[in-house]
Design an enzyme around this catalytic site. Structure first.
Site, mmCIF file in Angstrom:
data_model
loop_
_atom_site.group_PDB
_atom_site.id
_atom_site.type_symbol
_atom_site.label_atom_id
_atom_site.label_comp_id
_atom_site.label_asym_id
_atom_site.label_seq_id
_atom_site.Cartn_x
_atom_site.Cartn_y
_atom_site.Cartn_z
ATOM 1 N N ASP A 149 0.816 -1.216 0.000
ATOM 2 C CA ASP A 149 0.000 0.000 0.000
ATOM 3 C C ASP A 149 0.847 1.263 0.000
ATOM 4 O O ASP A 149 0.682 2.150 0.848
ATOM 5 C CB ASP A 149 -0.943 0.004 1.208
ATOM 6 C CG ASP A 149 -1.841 -1.212 1.266
ATOM 7 O OD1 ASP A 149 -2.331 -1.627 0.202
ATOM 8 O OD2 ASP A 149 -2.045 -1.759 2.370
ATOM 9 N N GLU A 197 -11.440 0.828 -4.067
ATOM 10 C CA GLU A 197 -10.851 1.313 -2.821
ATOM 11 C C GLU A 197 -9.573 2.076 -3.146
ATOM 12 O O GLU A 197 -9.236 2.284 -4.313
ATOM 13 C CB GLU A 197 -10.535 0.137 -1.885
ATOM 14 C CG GLU A 197 -9.603 -0.891 -2.476
ATOM 15 C CD GLU A 197 -9.495 -2.155 -1.650
ATOM 16 O OE1 GLU A 197 -10.311 -2.326 -0.722
ATOM 17 O OE2 GLU A 197 -8.606 -2.970 -1.933
#
Length: 546
Positions: free
Chosen positions: A73, A236
């Site tokens: 991430d 997302e």
């Protein structure tokens, strides 16, 4: 690396092998070695210049991560000539590693953003709980980081800031009205916009946005939906950028597994209305037979020269179908060009130096090195320094893991722990999936935990004194079957005592993969105690086979 005044003969031998193989990146940190033998080793070692790092192999950025190992991430920003990057870290504390680079290719860790329990509150001790994907931005002379603690879900998003990314970071501002994951920050003038993927029970799941008071954590007005993606599963990881006349929105879609993709939309305002890119997804490796898979969750950055790049996560699965990735989701880089007003990824633009991941830690520094983190606990509560004698790990208290961990960053590697009296040296994916070498009551045991099954695989009686517990990742043993046993590697567990080396067990590595254990993390090396205390003199790690 730090000063390593270790006279232990096995440590000397390890350093000799590492130097002769080119395993140390530089001589800095070895310059103050105290023992004559180690000083001579440095004198005899071939030099490549005036204390310059040795040359490193370079690979295409399409195959080589800029941050190998469990660093998922990624989020990036630039301030002047400097780039800064952060990653999610899940159940491990301290949390959210912060990195610095001058060229987007070579990164050094500055520290962690969340170093106090007031910033990362304790919650349920579950694998892949804790800190999810952050966003790192620079605005108004401050660095801002927003993230989610899934273990403290009702507090909403967490916002911290600092003038120095090396820390310390501020006390948290909680945003309870924005419950969900993957928050993003952007500013239009003085107005801050927060976007996130809502997971609020009872509410419609999707991507929401609201204006934010960064001082109080209060939303200004009610949240409203923004672009919900191209129609794939799991939109997302929103990131918003004001580039030229448009606001561009990047999303991750398709889930963080093999179907992961990057999609884009643009709008005249941060809130929309958004026009999707006609070529969505703009980047993916789904259904392609490439060595890197699961690519997605990208963040854009512009270089001082005006070029654009993106960091993104990917995995490197190995073995027979479905493929097994064991290092977790890693950070990669791609170039970005613009065509007809839309971003296009060029994953072959950069040649990435293979980072040096070797280390030797004798625990003589006043504080633990930043590589050591702990699941569900604080490292300082697990281990006590004892001067120049390494670490003492007290017996594990009930309900705790009692582990100090550091990331495994290579597919083939050798790690050793010099211990005495007792202790556990293991490689783990989570609490229920690990292999280890355990010294207790004069016996060294090779153990494996796979789900609910715990197995002793080999044992050896040893005399009291220092021992070397060793773990190695090796290629799978060839098999008459075309595909062998199909795993990504073998894990070899062994011990060195006064009589030499003794191999205790060789185990299929697939059971320490995400495809078996599930979750969002990667393999970690761990040292710990058990019913009795442990004394750890040193831990070493080097890429490649012993």
């Amino acid at each position: 690396m730090g000063v390593i005044p270790l006279p232990h003969k096995k440590t000397v031998a390890l350093i000799r092998v590492a130097i002769q193989a080119g395993g140390f990146c530089s001589r800095r940190g070895l310059q103050e070695l105290q023992t004559p033998e180690l000083q001579q080793l440095m004198t005899d070692a071939p030099r490549t210049g005036k204390e310059q790092p040795r040359s490193r192999p370079v690979k295409s950025g399409a195959e080589q991560p800029i941050l190998p190992g469990f660093y998922p991430d990624p989020t990036v920003c630039r301030v002047g000539e400097d780039f800064y990057l952060a990653n999610s870290s899940f159940e491990y504390f301290p949390a959210v590693p912060i990195w610095h680079s001058k060229d987007l290719l070579n990164w050094s860790q500055l520290g962690h953003a969340l170093t106090r329990r007031t910033q990362f509150r304790d919650g349920f001790p579950w694998p892949s709980s804790g800190i999810y994907a952050p966003t790192l931005r620079h605005h108004d002379s401050r660095f801002w980081l927003v993230t989610t603690n899934i273990s403290d879900f009702d507090s909403g998003q967490i916002l911290v800031s600092t003038s120095d990314p090396a820390g310390p970071w501020s006390d948290p501002v909680f945003i309870p009205a924005a419950r969900g994951i993957d928050p993003d920050l952007c500013w239009d003038g003085d107005t801050c916009f927060l976007s996130w993927r809502t997971l609020d029970p009872g509410a419609e799941h999707g991507l929401l946005q609201a204006r934010l008071d960064t001082a109080t954590g209060q939303l200004i007005g009610s949240p409203y939906p923004i672009w919900q993606g191209s129609g794939l599963h799991g939109p997302e990881g929103p990131h918003l950028y004001h580039i030229g006349e448009y606001w561009y929105l990047l999303l991750a879609e398709g889930g963080t597994e093999r179907g992961h993709v990057v999609t884009a939309a643009r709008a005249p305002h941060p809130w929309g209305p958004f026009e999707p890119c006609p070529r969505n997804p703009i980047f993916t490796h789904r259904s392609l037979g490439l060595s890197v898979q699961n690519t997605g969750h990208a963040d854009l950055v512009q270089t001082p020269a005006g070029e654009w790049a993106a960091v993104y996560l990917g995995t490197r699965p190995r073995g027979f179908t479905p493929g097994f990735h064991v290092l977790g989701r890693e950070t990669f880089i791609a170039g970005v060009t613009w065509e007809d007003g839309w971003p296009q990824f060029d994953e072959h633009r950069y040649d990435v130096p293979v980072p040096c991941t070797d280390f030797v830690d004798d625990f003589t520094a006043p504080e633990l090195h930043g590589r050591w983190i702990a699941p569900y606990a604080e490292p300082e509560t697990i281990a006590d320094h004892v001067g120049t004698s390494g670490l003492v790990l007290p017996p594990v208290r009930e309900g705790a893991t009692g582990l100090l961990c550091t990331r495994v960053r290579d597919h083939e590697w050798t790690a050793e722990a010099v211990i005495e009296d007792g202790g556990l040296f293991s490689v783990r994916l989570d609490d229920r999936h690990w292999y280890g070498v355990h010294l207790e009551n004069g016996t060294v045991r090779a153990e494996a935990q796979v789900g609910d099954l715990h197995q002793q695989l080999g044992a050896r009686l040893v005399t009291q004194g220092e021992l070397v517990l060793r773990i190695e990742s090796l290629p799978p043993i060839p098999h008459p079957n075309t595909y062998g046993h199909g795993g990504p590697d073998d894990i070899l567990l062994s011990v060195d005592d006064s009589e030499g080396r003794h191999d205790l067990a060789r185990i299929d590595g697939r059971y320490l993969s995400t495809e078996v254990a599930t979750g969002f993390t990667g393999r970690m090396l761990a040292i710990g105690s058990g019913a009795t205390s442990a004394r750890v003199r040193s831990v070493s790690y080097r890429a490649g086979i012993g």
